[in-house]
Structure formats: C-alpha cells, structure tokens
Write a protein that holds these residues in place. Structure first.
Motif, short mmCIF file in Angstrom:
data_model
loop_
_atom_site.label_atom_id
_atom_site.label_comp_id
_atom_site.label_asym_id
_atom_site.label_seq_id
_atom_site.Cartn_x
_atom_site.Cartn_y
_atom_site.Cartn_z
N UNK A 57 4.61 -7.22 19.30
CA UNK A 57 3.41 -7.24 18.47
C UNK A 57 3.77 -6.81 17.04
N UNK A 58 3.42 -7.64 16.07
CA UNK A 58 3.68 -7.33 14.66
C UNK A 58 2.37 -7.45 13.89
N UNK A 59 1.68 -6.32 13.62
CA UNK A 59 0.36 -6.39 12.99
C UNK A 59 0.38 -6.29 11.46
N UNK A 60 1.52 -6.56 10.83
CA UNK A 60 1.71 -6.34 9.39
C UNK A 60 0.67 -7.07 8.54
N UNK A 61 0.25 -6.38 7.48
CA UNK A 61 -0.61 -7.00 6.47
C UNK A 61 0.21 -7.75 5.43
N UNK A 62 1.44 -7.28 5.21
CA UNK A 62 2.33 -7.86 4.21
C UNK A 62 3.72 -7.98 4.82
N UNK A 90 8.25 11.93 5.55
CA UNK A 90 7.07 12.47 6.25
C UNK A 90 5.79 12.04 5.54
N UNK A 91 4.77 11.68 6.34
CA UNK A 91 3.53 11.20 5.73
C UNK A 91 2.34 11.51 6.61
N UNK A 92 1.17 11.61 5.99
CA UNK A 92 -0.07 11.80 6.73
C UNK A 92 -0.36 10.58 7.59
N UNK A 93 0.01 9.41 7.09
CA UNK A 93 -0.23 8.18 7.85
C UNK A 93 0.51 8.24 9.20
N UNK A 94 1.76 8.60 9.17
CA UNK A 94 2.51 8.70 10.43
C UNK A 94 1.90 9.74 11.35
N UNK A 95 1.46 10.85 10.79
CA UNK A 95 0.84 11.90 11.61
C UNK A 95 -0.41 11.38 12.31
N UNK A 96 -1.22 10.57 11.59
CA UNK A 96 -2.43 10.02 12.20
C UNK A 96 -2.08 9.07 13.35
N UNK A 149 8.80 0.53 10.41
CA UNK A 149 8.43 1.78 9.76
C UNK A 149 6.95 2.07 9.98
N UNK A 150 6.61 3.33 10.05
CA UNK A 150 5.21 3.75 10.21
C UNK A 150 4.61 3.93 8.82
N UNK A 151 4.27 2.80 8.20
CA UNK A 151 3.65 2.78 6.88
C UNK A 151 2.46 1.84 6.93
N UNK A 152 1.49 1.99 6.04
CA UNK A 152 0.26 1.18 6.13
C UNK A 152 0.51 -0.32 6.16
N UNK A 153 1.51 -0.81 5.42
CA UNK A 153 1.79 -2.24 5.40
C UNK A 153 1.96 -2.83 6.79
N UNK A 154 2.48 -2.03 7.71
CA UNK A 154 2.85 -2.54 9.04
C UNK A 154 1.68 -2.62 10.01
N UNK A 155 0.53 -2.04 9.64
CA UNK A 155 -0.69 -2.27 10.42
C UNK A 155 -0.82 -1.52 11.72
N UNK A 156 -0.11 -0.42 11.88
CA UNK A 156 -0.24 0.35 13.13
C UNK A 156 -1.63 0.94 13.29
N UNK A 166 0.80 -1.22 0.00
CA UNK A 166 0.00 0.00 0.00
C UNK A 166 0.84 1.27 0.00
N UNK A 167 2.10 1.18 0.39
CA UNK A 167 2.91 2.40 0.50
C UNK A 167 3.22 3.00 -0.87
N UNK A 168 3.05 2.22 -1.95
CA UNK A 168 3.43 2.70 -3.28
C UNK A 168 2.26 3.36 -4.01
N UNK A 169 2.56 4.36 -4.83
CA UNK A 169 1.57 4.97 -5.72
C UNK A 169 1.25 3.98 -6.84
N UNK A 170 0.21 4.28 -7.63
CA UNK A 170 -0.18 3.36 -8.70
C UNK A 170 0.92 3.19 -9.73
#
Length: 393
Positions: free
Chosen positions: A280-285, A243-249, A211-218, A133-137
């Motif tokens: 705890x490792x909540x990763x999706x991938x 820097x990312x909005x995801x990390x800010x959230x 890393x604070x990226x969507x893949x990691x499931x935080x 999910x971290x990548x653009x299309x």
C-alpha cells in the motif's frame, strides 16, 4: 579507445542505505555500482552526522564505488546545504571528477559553481520539491528559487517522470531528459527469515515502506486500516529521518495489528514485499516511486493513491484510491480482502508489466549515453570526436 568516465555523485544521504535513508539513497545504490561496472571511476559522497560512527579521512570501496564521508549537521535542510558545499569544495580542490551527478534541485546552486570550474553536471529531479508538506515556508521558497537554476545551469536535467518534466518544459521553454527508475532486484530466499523475526506469515499482512512524513500519507492509511475487520496486520517499515510530531502521531495508534518494523533495507525489504498480501502506497506526492515498482516486480499487488505518477508507473495493473481520501482507501482495502483471487491476478499482471518496462541496466545505459554524448559534443568544439545524440523519450 574511450577515456574512462570520472564521475562524482552527491545529494543522497547514505551509500549504502542505512537508517534515515530515502529513495535517493536507493537510486544511488542501484545506479553507481552499475556505472562502475561499466568501467567508470565513481566517487560517492556520504553524509556523516554528529554522533555517527565513521572516519571522514577513511575511503571505502563498496561495490566498485569509492565512498567518501563528509561531516554535516543534523538540522533538517541545512544538513544538505552544508554537506553539498563541502562536497563541491572537495571535488574542485582535488579534481575528483569531470562528470558530477547530483540529486535534489536544492543543490543546483552548487551545480552552478561546479560548472564555473568546468565540470559537466547532471541533476536528477524527481518531482516538484517546493510543494512537499515536509518543508517549512522558507525551505519551500528556497527550493522554488532553486528551480530557476535547475532549469538553466546544468549540462542536463534528468526527470524520472514525464509529468514533472512537462511542467519544467512548459515553464522554462526548454527540453529536458527522461529516464525512469529500474525495478529489477535479485531475490535472496534466505532473507525470508525476517518474517519469522517479525512473527509474520506469507499473505498475512499489508505492507508500507518509506519515511514517516506527511507526503507519504500514513495519516490516511493507518485510520483506514483501523476500521477494517480483519486478522491481517499492517506492517510499516521505516520511520522519520528526523524526530517529528507527525511520526509520534502515527505511532500513537492503539491498534495492535499495526506493526512498526523499524528501518529495513535491501533483501529484507524484498522478502517483506514478496510475501505481502498487498503493498500500500498512500502518497500525496511522488516522482516515479521506486518502492512501488520494486514491490510490483516482486509480485506484490499494489494499492496506491491515484496521483498521475503512480498511474503512469503501474497503468491498469494497480488498485487505486482517491488521493487524500481515508474513506476510499478503506473501501479499496476492504475490496482487496474480499477479492483475493482478483487481487492476486492484478499482482501477477503488475509483475509482468514492471519486468518488461523498467530495467536498471537500461537506466545505466541511458545515463552513460548522456554523459558520453555531452563529452563528445564538447570534444567536437575543439575538433576532437563527434557529437552524439541525446537520449530522450
């Protein structure tokens, strides 16, 4: 007497790991010095970003590895392409190596160029990059297209998990190699000072490192923890490489029990793992997660998503929650709090399992066998030496 291997390595960010680093950096730090210790001449290529201290002309020797830093940009994705292009030019122009070890399938285009110049290339592929999910299309499209090169241009493609390898083998009708990560680490008791620095006591916190990226499931872990009635803390080590909005959230949580410990590496992370109530490792991938394996090796009970890669690594020795389910993760965290003895027993079993199954020295031996096997195979074409069997499991 065998000629020493000349190896160049790139595709990671930093050697040794520093702020913004990821699993690829950890992998390089474990493998490359061991290759050098076995007598190989090893060159590692660092990324030097704008504003980062460092002299591109300087060459360092770190743990027996010649470290060269090459400038790149900060643009996500493009930093890898520019750096890899410059590294490829440097390897060819200066004949730095005969063997090139590459991480990240997006670098396969450079593997193709290196092959044209007679280099043997070995790509470590840790998963299906284009679904992250971290990548653009357009980045996902590039990575998907790169997979066709990955499948065909390299001397060998090495997977750290059997699931990604099976997918590639089914899709491309070829055979690839499998070498899992190691997990054994040397523990430094003095590093436990990090607990005092962060105001922690042994067994008083759940831990996540990454890393604070969507893949990691935080975005599943933090809400699940917020619902718990406990005086334990949730310690989050790491951050976003950009820097990312995801990390800010994630950082917007109002729960004072959530502690952001910043970037930590090496012995400090090991101390936090060893003294955690659970990791705890909540990763999706994931590929085969080196962080889970290290935490388990150090005795931390593991609570993780039930993706096949995690189950392959930990077998029955972890507590699994349904991938993507905040409710089920909350339930498993609650179970862990209510069943401390059973959780500790799982931790002990997991440590024994990982110690028996995953060894960095074995990982190193298997890489050398691949490098030497292909070297011998090429020599046999000219009547020198004999072919060697490939490592495969």
């Amino acid at each position: 007497m065998q000629t020493p291997l000349r190896i160049a390595a790139f595709g990671f960010r930093n050697f040794p790991p520093r702020e913004g680093s990821a699993g690829a950096d950890k992998f390089a730090m474990e493998l490359l010095p061991r290759l050098a210790k076995r007598g190989a001449s090893v060159v590692a290529y660092n990324r030097l970003y704008p504003g980062m201290a460092g002299d591109p002309a300087a060459v360092e020797n770190i743990s027996g590895v010649e470290v060269r830093s090459i400038r790149t940009v900060r643009n996500k994705g493009f930093d890898t392409l520019l750096h890899s292009a410059r590294v490829t030019y440097d390897i060819i122009r200066n004949n730095r190596a005969d063997v090139v070890h590459i991480q990240n399938g997006g670098n396969s285009i450079f593997g193709a160029i290196l092959r044209l110049f007679g280099k043997r290339t070995y790509l470590s592929q840790d998963g299906v990059d284009w679904v992250r999910d971290k990548w653009t299309w357009y980045a996902k499209l590039f990575l998907w297209l790169s997979s066709f090169l990955t499948a065909r241009v390299h001397s060998r493609v090495i997977f750290d998990n059997v699931f990604a390898r099976e997918m590639f083998e089914t899709r491309f009708k070829r055979k690839y190699d499998f070498i899992p990560f190691g997990a054994d680490v040397a523990y430094d008791l003095a590093s436990e000072r990090v607990l005092d620095e962060l105001g922690l006591k042994a067994g008083s916190y759940f831990l996540f490192v990454g890393r604070f990226i969507p893949d990691k499931g935080l975005h599943w872990l933090v809400p699940a923890f917020e619902r718990l009635s406990t005086d334990k803390k949730l310690v989050l080590v790491g951050g976003s490489p950009n820097p990312s909005d995801y990390e800010s959230r994630i950082r917007d949580t109002k729960d004072e029990r959530v502690l952001f410990a910043g970037f930590r590496y090496g012995t400090e992370v090991h101390a936090l793992m060893r003294n955690a109530y659970a990791y705890v490792q909540p990763s999706a991938i994931e590929g085969l997660s080196p962080v889970i394996l290290e935490a388990a090796y150090l005795g931390a009970p593991i609570i993780c998503s039930d993706i096949p890669q995690n189950q392959y690594g930990m077998r029955e020795h972890a507590t699994y929650f349904s991938n993507g389910s905040t409710d089920d993760l909350e339930a498993k965290l609650s179970w862990a709090l209510e069943n401390s003895d059973a959780l500790a027993a799982k931790g002990a079993e997991g440590a024994d399992h990982v110690a028996r199954t995953f060894s960095w020295d074995s990982v190193t031996d298997q890489h050398i066998a691949l490098f030497r096997g292909d070297e011998a195979s090429e020599a046999s074409k000219t009547g020198v030496g004999a072919p060697s069997a490939a490592v495969r499991s």
